[in-house]
Write a protein that holds these residues in place. Structure first.
Motif, PDB file in Angstrom:
ATOM      1  N   ALA A 140     -13.549  47.204 -40.459  1.00  9.12           N
ATOM      2  CA  ALA A 140     -13.890  48.634 -40.446  1.00  9.12           C
ATOM      3  C   ALA A 140     -15.242  48.838 -39.755  1.00  9.12           C
ATOM      4  CB  ALA A 140     -13.903  49.195 -41.864  1.00  9.12           C
ATOM      5  N   PHE A 143     -15.007  48.707 -35.838  1.00 14.10           N
ATOM      6  CA  PHE A 143     -14.632  49.977 -35.204  1.00 14.10           C
ATOM      7  C   PHE A 143     -15.849  50.615 -34.525  1.00 14.10           C
ATOM      8  CE2 PHE A 143     -14.606  54.652 -35.790  1.00 14.10           C
ATOM      9  CZ  PHE A 143     -13.543  54.992 -34.961  1.00 14.10           C
ATOM     10  N   VAL A 530      -4.325  52.111 -42.475  1.00 13.73           N
ATOM     11  CA  VAL A 530      -5.350  51.307 -41.808  1.00 13.73           C
ATOM     12  C   VAL A 530      -4.661  50.316 -40.870  1.00 13.73           C
ATOM     13  CG1 VAL A 530      -7.275  49.718 -42.126  1.00 13.73           C
ATOM     14  CG2 VAL A 530      -6.884  51.548 -43.791  1.00 13.73           C
ATOM     15  N   VAL A 561      -8.889  50.249 -38.645  1.00 13.03           N
ATOM     16  CA  VAL A 561      -9.170  51.622 -38.230  1.00 13.03           C
ATOM     17  C   VAL A 561      -8.311  52.587 -39.050  1.00 13.03           C
ATOM     18  CG1 VAL A 561      -9.298  53.207 -36.283  1.00 13.03           C
ATOM     19  CG2 VAL A 561      -9.617  50.756 -35.907  1.00 13.03           C
ATOM     20  N   VAL A 601      -8.478  58.938 -35.052  1.00 16.10           N
ATOM     21  CA  VAL A 601      -9.403  58.082 -35.803  1.00 16.10           C
ATOM     22  C   VAL A 601     -10.801  58.607 -35.519  1.00 16.10           C
ATOM     23  CG1 VAL A 601      -7.860  56.103 -35.686  1.00 16.10           C
ATOM     24  CG2 VAL A 601      -9.532  56.428 -33.867  1.00 16.10           C
ATOM     25  N   ASN A 606     -13.969  56.334 -40.737  1.00 14.94           N
ATOM     26  CA  ASN A 606     -14.131  54.888 -40.935  1.00 14.94           C
ATOM     27  C   ASN A 606     -15.381  54.559 -41.744  1.00 14.94           C
ATOM     28  OD1 ASN A 606     -11.822  53.735 -39.414  1.00 14.94           O
ATOM     29  ND2 ASN A 606     -13.142  51.933 -39.405  1.00 14.94           N
TER      30      ASN A 606
END
Ligand code: 9MR
Length: 630
Positions: A140, A143, A530, A561, A601, A606
């Motif tokens: 995460a 990202f 995710v 993500v 996204v 996130n």
């Protein structure tokens, strides 16, 4: 599907962590490429729904059973022994359009693979491991690295070689928006060209927006400050993430956050600068002395098509007028950064503090510069109410500086007196001030802090009551789900996690885990929202580069993500339009790249995923109390 990720070996390494991380990554890359390359067929949705990433050893296993009638269930271990069993009676769930029973299996189970049978159906494997969310934290966080503008994304820091790319908008300079906005108002050109390079792209688009940047940075920094405060910072060390900065002696999460803060600092107007803003009534522009204010955003002047590589992205980009919300948000985050970097990099800390004070003073001079939705090509992030931003900025400054005047402003404000225990979002920032006060010791009067504590705990109690109303037991008021609903669910988990840290009451931590369970598969679509996590993960985000669905020459997304999530409120994209009237609040979602209202996204979604993964990992095996909240 279990995806190889940034190797756990890096966490204990003390030498050359970046090199180690890159070696481990290269090893992981092959396996992942195979998995993603072949796009393994997805198993069908099951009526037995649970966190597809699994559960931690010794913790309860929560499963939602979507059967129309009472069913007997049993949980078996790998050897076929029944380790728990019971009966479950469903209740109708209007948000999902099904009937569901949510079962909590309290038996403290050892690591292994289990399967639950109910109503003649056997679940996919349920895995129990020691730290299931440690890899999620790393992915995460990755990202943010992969959203960086102005720097090449190197293969050695990402999960697969096809995720590498050249720098986007390198050395970018921009000038003020000049021309006519969507409401027909003409904006004058300005003679400045500003270095606005770096920072993170916001989402599937490549806009960079100060209010969303600030919210996301705050969320990461709060995860860091909490880990420090609770003495368990093991995910917050240097060398934990695969980053160019790993090995520099500074916690990697801070390096990543600083990349964004460095860009934010470029968005502040120098003293003596004059610029155009909306005049009262919003029918004309006026020119003001804007020194210390912060531009609301930088973005394309047209919406860019999908897919689109950064090297082919040539639209003109403009700086948009300063706003009070962006200025205060900037003041809050730079004040927070000033205290964190005080010992790490005093010079950077001093720069941040000067910037924070200038911004706060400028916002006091210009408290009514509202950003609204009038420019195309980038999101609005408009916010008509800035009392919460004033409270947040003053809170962060008060914590960092101890300045008596600022403390008086915090205590004397409406939110200071009532408590800021509401919603967290890019337009709702009051709780951020409250949570910082409850995380970091300061000279703010004990009575003011006690008020915030009561407000946050009262809000957490309401969230638990909301979760009890949901068939799938996750923190959301039953009813509509709006744009970014998954981010909202995880933002509520931040309130619950804060309440847990304050009280050690187990129900609050369960509420956080419920939120994580929901986004990782315990939901009516049996979907892990995710990427790369679980048997049925989201695969096709609305993203200009991770656009494999639209063009196989583009990569699939990296793991870790979060999808925006179900949205039955603004069904305006080409996919959602066709779904109107066919879905429920919790099912208005599709794994489609063009579904930007459902499957985009974004940094502000996130960031709470990072926060929650870090929290659940940090608080594993902690002794909790079942008692009352206070
Ligand atoms: O997250 C934002 C959501 O709350 C708004 O309803 C929506 C429409 O204004 O915009 C979302 O933010 C988008 C932003 O405007 C542009 N970058 C992508 C963001 C996520 O979709």
């Amino acid at each position: 599907m279990k995806t190889p990720r940034l190797a756990s070996a890096t966490i204990s390494s003390t030498v050359a962590p970046a090199r180690r991380a890159s070696r481990a990554l290269r090893a992981a890359v092959l396996g992942t490429a195979l998995l993603f390359g072949t796009a393994a067929a997805e198993p069908p949705a099951s009526p037995i729904r649970f966190n597809q990433q699994g559960f931690a050893v010794g913790e309860p296993v929560t499963v939602s059973l979507a059967f129309p009638r009472t069913v007997s269930w049993s949980l078996r271990d790998e050897r076929g022994r029944v380790v728990a069993s019971g009966k479950a009676t469903p209740r109708p769930d209007a948000g999902a359009g099904d009937s569901v029973a949510t079962v909590r299996i309290a038996a403290a189970l050892p690591a292994g693979r289990y399967a639950l049978t109910a109503g003649g159906v056997t679940s996919r494997p349920i895995t129990i491991t020691s730290r299931p969310f440690q890899p999620l934290f790393r992915d995460a966080m990755s990202f943010f690295y992969q959203q960086r503008a102005g720097t090449p994304i190197l293969a050695r820091y990402v999960q697969r070689p096809d995720l590498a790319r050249v720098a986007g908008h390198p050395g970018e300079r921009a000038s003020c928006f000049a021309g006519t906005d969507m409401l027909g108002l003409a904006w004058p050109a300005c003679d400045r060209r500003v270095d606005v390079s770096g920072g993170w792209y916001d989402a599937g688009d490549r806009g960079k927006y100060v209010v969303n940047a600030g919210l996301s940075v705050w969320t990461l920094l709060n995860a860091y400050e909490r880990a420090q405060a609770h003495g368990t910072p093991d995910l917050m060390r240097d060398g934990v993430l695969a980053l160019p900065e790993a090995g520099n002696g500074v916690p990697d999460l801070l390096d990543e956050a600083r990349y964004e803060i460095a860009w934010m600092l470029r968005m502040q107007l120098p003293d003596g600068t004059h610029t155009a803003v909306l005049a009262p009534g919003r029918k004309a522009t006026r020119t003001i002395d804007a020194g210390g204010l912060v531009h609301h955003k930088l973005g394309d002047i047209h919406w860019a098509k999908l897919p689109l590589r950064v090297e082919d992205d040539h639209d003109v980009r403009a700086l948009y007028p300063p706003s009070t919300a962006a200025t205060l948000n900037f003041a809050a985050v730079t004040a927070q950064a000033a205290r964190i970097w005080r010992t790490i990099d005093p010079q950077f800390a001093a720069t941040c503090l000067v910037a924070a004070k200038r911004a706060y003073a400028a916002a006091l001079r210009h408290p009514d510069l509202i950003a609204d939705d009038r420019f195309t090509g980038s999101g609005a992030y408009g916010d008509e109410q800035v009392a919460d931003e004033f409270f947040w900025a003053a809170s962060e400054l008060a914590i960092t500086t101890g300045d008596r005047d600022v403390i008086a402003r915090v205590s004397g404000s409406a939110l200071g007196r009532s408590g800021a225990g509401g919603t967290i979002g890019w337009a709702d920032t009051g709780p951020l001030g409250a949570i910082s006060m409850l995380t970091v010791p300061s000279h703010i009067p004990a009575a003011t802090i006690a008020t915030q504590r009561r407000a946050v705990i009262a809000r957490a109690d309401r969230l638990l009551a909301d979760a009890a109303q949901q068939g799938y037991r996750f923190p959301a008021t039953p009813g509509a789900m709006q744009w970014g609903s998954n981010g909202d669910v995880l933002s509520r988990a931040i309130i619950l996690g804060t309440a847990y840290d304050l009280t050690r009451r187990g129900a609050y931590r369960t509420g956080v885990v419920d939120a994580l369970d929901y986004v990782l598969g315990r939901n009516p679509l049996d979907r892990s929202y995710v990427t790369g996590y679980g048997a049925r993960p989201m695969r096709n985000p609305h993203h200009r580069f991770w656009a494999h669905q639209l063009d196989p020459a583009f990569p699939s997304p990296p793991p870790g993500v979060l999808s925006g999530g179900p949205n039955n409120v603004a069904m305006t994209d080409p996919v959602a339009t066709t779904m109107k009237g066919t879905c429920r609040p919790l099912t208005c979602w599709s794994d489609e790249a063009q579904a930007f209202t459902q499957n985009e996204v974004a940094i502000n979604w996130n960031a709470p995923l990072v926060w929650v993964a870090a929290f659940v990992d940090r608080t594993r095996n902690l002794r909790t109390s079942g008692g009352a909240a206070r």
